[in-house]
Scaffold this motif. Sequence first.
Motif, PDB file in Angstrom:
ATOM      1  N   MET A  83       0.857  -1.274   0.227  1.00  0.00           N
ATOM      2  CA  MET A  83      -0.194  -0.218   0.112  1.00  0.00           C
ATOM      3  C   MET A  83       0.801   1.521  -0.082  1.00  0.00           C
ATOM      4  N   ASN A  84       0.718   2.062  -1.198  1.00  0.00           N
ATOM      5  CA  ASN A  84       1.432   3.131  -1.152  1.00  0.00           C
ATOM      6  C   ASN A  84       0.809   4.437  -1.216  1.00  0.00           C
ATOM      7  N   SER A  85       1.236   5.486  -0.941  1.00  0.00           N
ATOM      8  CA  SER A  85       0.754   6.947  -1.108  1.00  0.00           C
ATOM      9  C   SER A  85      -0.876   6.893  -0.064  1.00  0.00           C
ATOM     10  N   LEU A  86      -0.683   6.303   0.874  1.00  0.00           N
ATOM     11  CA  LEU A  86      -1.728   6.065   1.855  1.00  0.00           C
ATOM     12  C   LEU A  86      -2.505   7.512   2.221  1.00  0.00           C
ATOM     13  N   LYS A  87      -3.869   7.333   2.315  1.00  0.00           N
ATOM     14  CA  LYS A  87      -4.544   8.355   2.549  1.00  0.00           C
ATOM     15  C   LYS A  87      -5.407   8.074   3.717  1.00  0.00           C
ATOM     16  N   PRO A  88      -6.000   9.070   4.650  1.00  0.00           N
ATOM     17  CA  PRO A  88      -6.508   9.021   5.724  1.00  0.00           C
ATOM     18  C   PRO A  88      -7.877   7.975   5.623  1.00  0.00           C
ATOM     19  N   GLU A  89      -8.483   8.168   4.559  1.00  0.00           N
ATOM     20  CA  GLU A  89      -9.495   7.418   4.293  1.00  0.00           C
ATOM     21  C   GLU A  89      -9.229   5.898   3.982  1.00  0.00           C
ATOM     22  N   ASP A  90      -8.125   5.354   3.934  1.00  0.00           N
ATOM     23  CA  ASP A  90      -7.625   4.185   3.794  1.00  0.00           C
ATOM     24  C   ASP A  90      -7.480   3.642   5.302  1.00  0.00           C
ATOM     25  N   THR A  91      -7.758   4.185   6.237  1.00  0.00           N
ATOM     26  CA  THR A  91      -8.008   3.795   7.558  1.00  0.00           C
ATOM     27  C   THR A  91      -8.916   2.804   7.809  1.00  0.00           C
ATOM     28  N   ALA A  92      -8.515   1.479   8.247  1.00  0.00           N
ATOM     29  CA  ALA A  92      -9.560   0.292   8.392  1.00  0.00           C
ATOM     30  C   ALA A  92      -8.946  -0.780   8.903  1.00  0.00           C
ATOM     31  N   VAL A  93      -9.765  -1.864   9.300  1.00  0.00           N
ATOM     32  CA  VAL A  93      -9.249  -3.157   9.740  1.00  0.00           C
ATOM     33  C   VAL A  93      -9.225  -3.944   8.180  1.00  0.00           C
ATOM     34  N   TYR A  94      -7.844  -4.472   7.941  1.00  0.00           N
ATOM     35  CA  TYR A  94      -7.720  -5.092   6.835  1.00  0.00           C
ATOM     36  C   TYR A  94      -7.843  -6.739   6.729  1.00  0.00           C
ATOM     37  N   TYR A  95      -8.745  -7.187   6.084  1.00  0.00           N
ATOM     38  CA  TYR A  95      -8.949  -8.602   6.272  1.00  0.00           C
ATOM     39  C   TYR A  95      -8.439  -9.504   4.972  1.00  0.00           C
ATOM     40  N   CYS A  96      -7.797 -10.688   5.280  1.00  0.00           N
ATOM     41  CA  CYS A  96      -7.184 -11.541   4.240  1.00  0.00           C
ATOM     42  C   CYS A  96      -8.319 -12.374   3.876  1.00  0.00           C
ATOM     43  N   ALA A  97      -8.663 -12.623   2.693  1.00  0.00           N
ATOM     44  CA  ALA A  97      -9.696 -13.704   2.343  1.00  0.00           C
ATOM     45  C   ALA A  97      -9.069 -14.679   1.461  1.00  0.00           C
ATOM     46  N   ALA A  98      -9.761 -16.109   1.637  1.00  0.00           N
ATOM     47  CA  ALA A  98      -9.686 -16.962   0.405  1.00  0.00           C
ATOM     48  C   ALA A  98     -10.856 -17.632  -0.103  1.00  0.00           C
ATOM     49  N   GLY A  99     -10.871 -17.701  -1.635  1.00  0.00           N
ATOM     50  CA  GLY A  99     -11.941 -18.095  -2.166  1.00  0.00           C
ATOM     51  C   GLY A  99     -11.395 -19.320  -3.368  1.00  0.00           C
ATOM     52  N   SER A 100     -12.573 -20.099  -3.702  1.00  0.00           N
ATOM     53  CA  SER A 100     -12.391 -20.912  -4.778  1.00  0.00           C
ATOM     54  C   SER A 100     -12.381 -20.562  -6.370  1.00  0.00           C
ATOM     55  N   ASN A 101     -13.040 -19.265  -6.219  1.00  0.00           N
ATOM     56  CA  ASN A 101     -13.145 -18.589  -7.459  1.00  0.00           C
ATOM     57  C   ASN A 101     -12.783 -17.099  -7.584  1.00  0.00           C
TER      58      ASN A 101
END
Length: 123
Positions: A83-101
């Motif tokens: 993540m580059n050039s981060l902005k205040p609106e990028d503030t959040a909890v970030y979740y990793c996810a896996a899916g079959s498709n």
Amino acid sequence: QVQLVESGGGLVQAGGSLRLSCAASGRTFSVYAMGWFRQAPGKEREFVAAISWSGSSTYYADSVKGRFTISRDNAKNTVYLQMNSLKPEDTAVYYCAAGSNFYNLRVGVVGSWGQGTQVTVSS
């Protein structure tokens, strides 16, 4: 199912960079499409980026396109979000996810979630 553990979150000033990592264990990592989602306070969880099982295809939300890069290392069972050039609106909890498709993952059809890592961008 695959188990996912995120790391790399933290506090950064606007314009700065962070790299998130998501380590997978359990079933064969390389067969899964992987993605990142985020949830800001008071908002619904939203899609950020996805990558196909081979890494040949990627897809980004318009809000992060050109600033974030998703990648994976199947030998290390790990997916990354640069993540580059981060902005205040990028503030959040970030979740990793896996899916079959890969295509379904982009609209929230997720098989496994990580526990999340906090990213805070100060102005």
